[in-house]
Every structure is written in structure tokens, then in C-alpha cells.
Design a protein around this motif. Structure first.
Motif, mmCIF file in Angstrom:
data_model
loop_
_atom_site.group_PDB
_atom_site.id
_atom_site.type_symbol
_atom_site.label_atom_id
_atom_site.label_comp_id
_atom_site.label_asym_id
_atom_site.label_seq_id
_atom_site.Cartn_x
_atom_site.Cartn_y
_atom_site.Cartn_z
ATOM 1 N N GLN A 127 0.860 -1.174 0.000
ATOM 2 C CA GLN A 127 0.000 0.000 0.000
ATOM 3 C C GLN A 127 0.899 1.227 0.000
ATOM 4 O OE1 GLN A 127 -3.196 0.039 2.933
ATOM 5 N NE2 GLN A 127 -3.089 -2.195 3.115
ATOM 6 N N LYS A 128 0.584 2.207 -0.815
ATOM 7 C CA LYS A 128 1.416 3.393 -0.938
ATOM 8 C C LYS A 128 0.802 4.577 -0.181
ATOM 9 C CE LYS A 128 3.190 1.922 -5.445
ATOM 10 N NZ LYS A 128 3.354 2.274 -6.870
ATOM 11 N N GLU A 166 1.943 9.752 7.395
ATOM 12 C CA GLU A 166 1.239 9.676 6.110
ATOM 13 C C GLU A 166 1.449 8.346 5.393
ATOM 14 O OE1 GLU A 166 -0.824 12.041 5.098
ATOM 15 O OE2 GLU A 166 -0.376 13.152 6.934
ATOM 16 N N LYS A 183 1.702 4.351 4.404
ATOM 17 C CA LYS A 183 0.856 3.150 4.536
ATOM 18 C C LYS A 183 1.700 1.904 4.781
ATOM 19 C CE LYS A 183 -3.074 5.198 3.798
ATOM 20 N NZ LYS A 183 -4.034 5.371 4.922
ATOM 21 N N THR A 184 2.946 1.937 4.283
ATOM 22 C CA THR A 184 3.849 0.788 4.430
ATOM 23 C C THR A 184 5.233 1.287 4.830
ATOM 24 O OG1 THR A 184 2.648 -0.405 2.693
ATOM 25 C CG2 THR A 184 4.831 -1.241 3.286
ATOM 26 N N TYR A 243 1.705 4.182 14.915
ATOM 27 C CA TYR A 243 0.852 4.102 13.725
ATOM 28 C C TYR A 243 0.528 2.649 13.372
ATOM 29 C CZ TYR A 243 1.970 9.039 13.375
ATOM 30 O OH TYR A 243 2.118 10.375 13.655
ATOM 31 N N THR A 274 -2.899 2.095 10.843
ATOM 32 C CA THR A 274 -2.730 2.919 9.644
ATOM 33 C C THR A 274 -1.432 2.615 8.903
ATOM 34 O OG1 THR A 274 -1.642 4.700 10.883
ATOM 35 C CG2 THR A 274 -4.050 4.783 10.713
ATOM 36 N N LEU A 275 -0.564 1.790 9.502
ATOM 37 C CA LEU A 275 0.744 1.518 8.915
ATOM 38 C C LEU A 275 1.064 0.032 8.983
ATOM 39 C CD1 LEU A 275 3.457 2.783 7.832
ATOM 40 C CD2 LEU A 275 4.236 2.786 10.216
#
Length: 395
Positions: free
Chosen positions: A183-184, A306, A308-309, A338, A343-344
Motif C-alpha cells: 500500500q502506498k 502519512e 501506509k507501508t 501508527y 494505519t501503517l
């Protein structure tokens, strides 16, 4: 995915060769001092026994170089293995198929150190055939040894129906999420002492991530490549041109290389040495850079908020000594926060990395922590791992 798991196998009454990594530290008294690797293979072994199979564990221990070395016998790990499994383990110096077949379902065998046999590291077809004769199914649960094309990691996989164990499965799934189809935006943290040890890694990551945060001594080489005087800091001045080529490649690919904008400097490498924070371009000639500064940490935290990965390999500073562990601790704790919040997706690996994340009390909240060293690094470099490729091409 391309490889099978234990769920795809009929285990009832079958002899299951399980390649594991239980190359654990043992003290002078022969006691295992850290059973982490043993504990991580328990789910695989218990799944096999609960489904009527007989696990025959194959493992290496140290580097005996094809000879019998008494102090490298796997017999030493039997007590720790039995404690982790909660059952007896039958140790065998030379496995015998008849004895395996005669044992009741659920019996756990541990074979002697595979590297006592000279054919192991040579991936000798004869040894692979011998191993295959002992089992009905091959299960590889040793991702940390998957970068070695040995008889017990690669050769035998082509001779039996083969699958990944639970630990191998978890590792491959985590790495697929991190680098295969992430995920970006994707952020990578790469630290450590030397650029020279991670050239392939950096070259691969700039093609796959949006932000590449470089820390530790490696960052000094990149700063020097920009014409910045890094004083007496650890720096590979002979690789500044290579660092600049990596920066330009990243620029072409839309990957931003993130370097420290401020740094913590000291005149001596010692715990609690007198230190100060200066701009990255203002390192005194008689000082050395030992950590990233607070402005740099704030930027890293904003990127993680911000992202995702996250892929992490290596510390941001001299994390072993205070107060030069501050940047690594703060960034690790932000990543943990996170990850906890969902979210991460965070994946980390490598010896110093795991130690640094544990020191920051952040490892437990990362999505996945790899215990593999060389295999994790080679996967991140984009290399084919023989032990994984064998599973994909297995029967």
C-alpha cells in the motif's frame, strides 16, 4: 503466491521433514540462552502433530564445515525444544526411515546437525535423496536459511511434495505486503555504518518506495557526496560518487532520499559524551556525527504519519549508547504508534534493527519483525532465494 502451505497437505500418518532454524546461542554449560528461534517454530510442529503427522526436524548449528564437532551437536537444544513444545523429542544422530515409521503418529524427531555432512552445503544430490527417503512431505520453516542452496533447504524440496511452514508463511506474506504489492506511500528506513554493505539494497529500494530515509554512518557518506564536511564522522569518502549516482537514480524514479537536516555531534564516541545539535552542514571539523537531530526526527515522524507501508533495516544513529539513541527511539516509537492504530504496515529485520527496536520498546507493535539476517536483506535487495524458489517450483 505460488507456494503451498501446511493447509494444502494431508499429514495423517505421514513423515514430515521440517527444515527449521534453531541455531540458537548456547552458554559454556550447554544451556540455551535465547530460545526465540525455537519458540517461533512451535506453531508448525504442533500443527503437524495435531494432524497426525510425525515431524522430523532438520537443522544446522554453527559452522562445522562438513565434520563432526561435538560442541556443535544439536543434542544441546533438546531440553529447550521439549520445554517449548511441551512434549518429548527423540534425538537421532542418523535418521532411519524404519524407526520413523514404527513410531506413533505425533512423535517429534530431531536429526543431528545437517552441516556435519559435507554434502549439505554443497547441495549434494545424494544427500538430498537420502533426506527425501526419510519423509513423505517436505516443509520449509526456515526463511532465515532460505538464501542458502543447501541439500536440506533447496535440494530435497524438488523431491517431495513441499510446502511452507507457519513461520515461513508469515515471513513471505509480510514481505509480499511490504515489497511485492505494498500500500502506498511506502517509506523505507535504511541505516547502519556503511553504504558499501547495502548498495544492492539501496538500488532496489529506490525503484519501489516513495521515500528512502537514510541514517547512521551511511547518511554521512550521502552528505559528503553533496559537498558537506562531516568532520571526523564515520564516512566512506571513496563511495561518495556512488552515493550521488543512487541519489540521481532515485530522483529519476520519483523517490525522495531523506537525509538529516540537523545532527547530534560529539568529540568522543562514549555514553553521555558532551554533545550538541548543529545543522547537517555545520559539523565541526574535530567532531563526529552520532545521531540525527530533532528537526530530522520531526520530518521522519511526519512521513510515517502519512505512510501506509514501512520497511526498516538499520538504526538512525549510534543507538547502542545514550543519548545517541534518541532519533532511532523516537522514529521507532512513532512507527509503533501508527502500526498499533492500524494505519501503517511495518516490517523490519536484521540483527541491529531488531536490537534497536527492542531497545526502543517498539518491536512488539510492528506488523512483522523478521528474525532472518542475510535472507531478509537479500529479499529486500530483490534477489531470488533458493529455498523460496524451490517451494514455488516444488511438486
Amino acid at each position: 503466491m505460488g507456494w503451498k502451505t501446511l493447509d494444502d497437505m494431508d499429514l495423517e500418518g505421514k513423515s514430515v521433514l521440517v527444515r527449521v532454524d534453531i541455531n540458537v546461542p548456547v552458554d559454556e554449560a550447554g544451556q540455551v540462552t535465547d530460545a526465540t528461534r525455537i519458540e517461533r517454530i512451535v506453531p508448525t510442529i504442533q500443527y503437524i502433530t495435531s494432524h497426525g503427522g510425525k515431524p522430523v526436524l532438520l537443522a544446522h548449528f554453527g559452522r562445522p564445515k562438513g565434520k563432526y564437532v561435538p560442541e556443535l551437536s544439536l543434542r544441546a537444544v533438546v531440553p529447550a525444544l521439549q520445554e517449548a513444545l511441551g512434549c518429548d523429542v527423540t534425538f537421532v544422530e542418523r535418521p532411519d526411515r524404519a524407526a520413523i515409521d514404527e513410531a506413533p503418529n505425533g512423535t517429534v524427531f530431531l536429526a543431528e546437525n545437517t552441516r556435519f555432512a559435507p554434502g549439505e552445503t554443497k547441495n549434494d544430490p545424494g544427500m538430498a535423496q537420502f533426506l527425501a527417503s526419510l519423509g513423505d512431505i517436505y516443509c520449509n520453516d526456515a526463511f532465515s536459511a532460505a538464501h542458502r542452496a543447501h541439500a536440506s533447504t533447496e535440494g530435497v524440496a524438488h523431491l517431495l511434495p513441499s510446502c511452507a511452514g507457519r513461520l515461513m508463511q508469515a515471513e513471505l506474506e509480510a514481505l509480499e505486503k511490504a515489497l511485492g504489492k505494498p500500500q502506498k506511500p511506502v517509506v523505507a528506513v535504511v541505516g547502519g555504518a556503511k553504504v558499501s554493505t547495502k548498495l544492492d539494497l539501496l538500488g532496489n529500494l529506490v525503484e519501489k518506495v516513495q521515500y528512502l530515509i537514510i541514517g547512521g554512518g551511511m547518511a554521512n557518506t550521502f552528505l559528503a557526496a553533496r559537498g558537506i564536511d562531516v568532520g571526523k564522522s564515520l564516512c566512506e569518502h571513496d563511495l561518495t560518487e556512488t552515493a550521488e549516482q543512487i541519489r540521481l537514480k532515485a530522483l529519476d524514479l520519483g523517490c525522495e532520499i531523506v537525509l538529516p537536516v540537523d545532527v547530534v555531534v560529539a568529540r568522543e564516541f562514549a555514553a553521555n559524551a558532551p554533545h550538541e545539535v548543529v545543522g547537517a552542514q555545520d559539523c565541526p571539523k574535530d567532531a563526529m556525527i552520532l545521531d540525527a537531530g530533532p528537526q530530522s526526527v520531526a520530518r521522519i515522524e511526519s512521513l510515517l504519519a502519512e505512510a501506509k507501508t514501512l520497511i526498516w533495516n538499520g538504526p538512525l544513529g549510534a543507538f547502542e549508547i545514550e543519548p545517541f539513541d534518541a532519533a532511532t527511539n523516537a522514529a521507532a516509537q512513532a512507527a509503533a504508534k501508527y502500526s498499533r492504530a492500524g494505519t501503517l504496515i511495518s516490517v523490519a529485520g536484521g540483527g541491529d534493527t531488531v536490537a534497536a527496536l527492542n531497545k526502543a520498546d517498539a518491536a512488539k507493535d510492528f506488523t512483522y519483525i523478521s528474525t532472518a539476517g542475510g535472507a531478509f536483506l537479500e529479499w529486500m535487495e530483490g534477489k531470488t532465494l533458493p529455498g523460496v524458489a524451490a517451494l514455488i517450483g516444488a511438486r
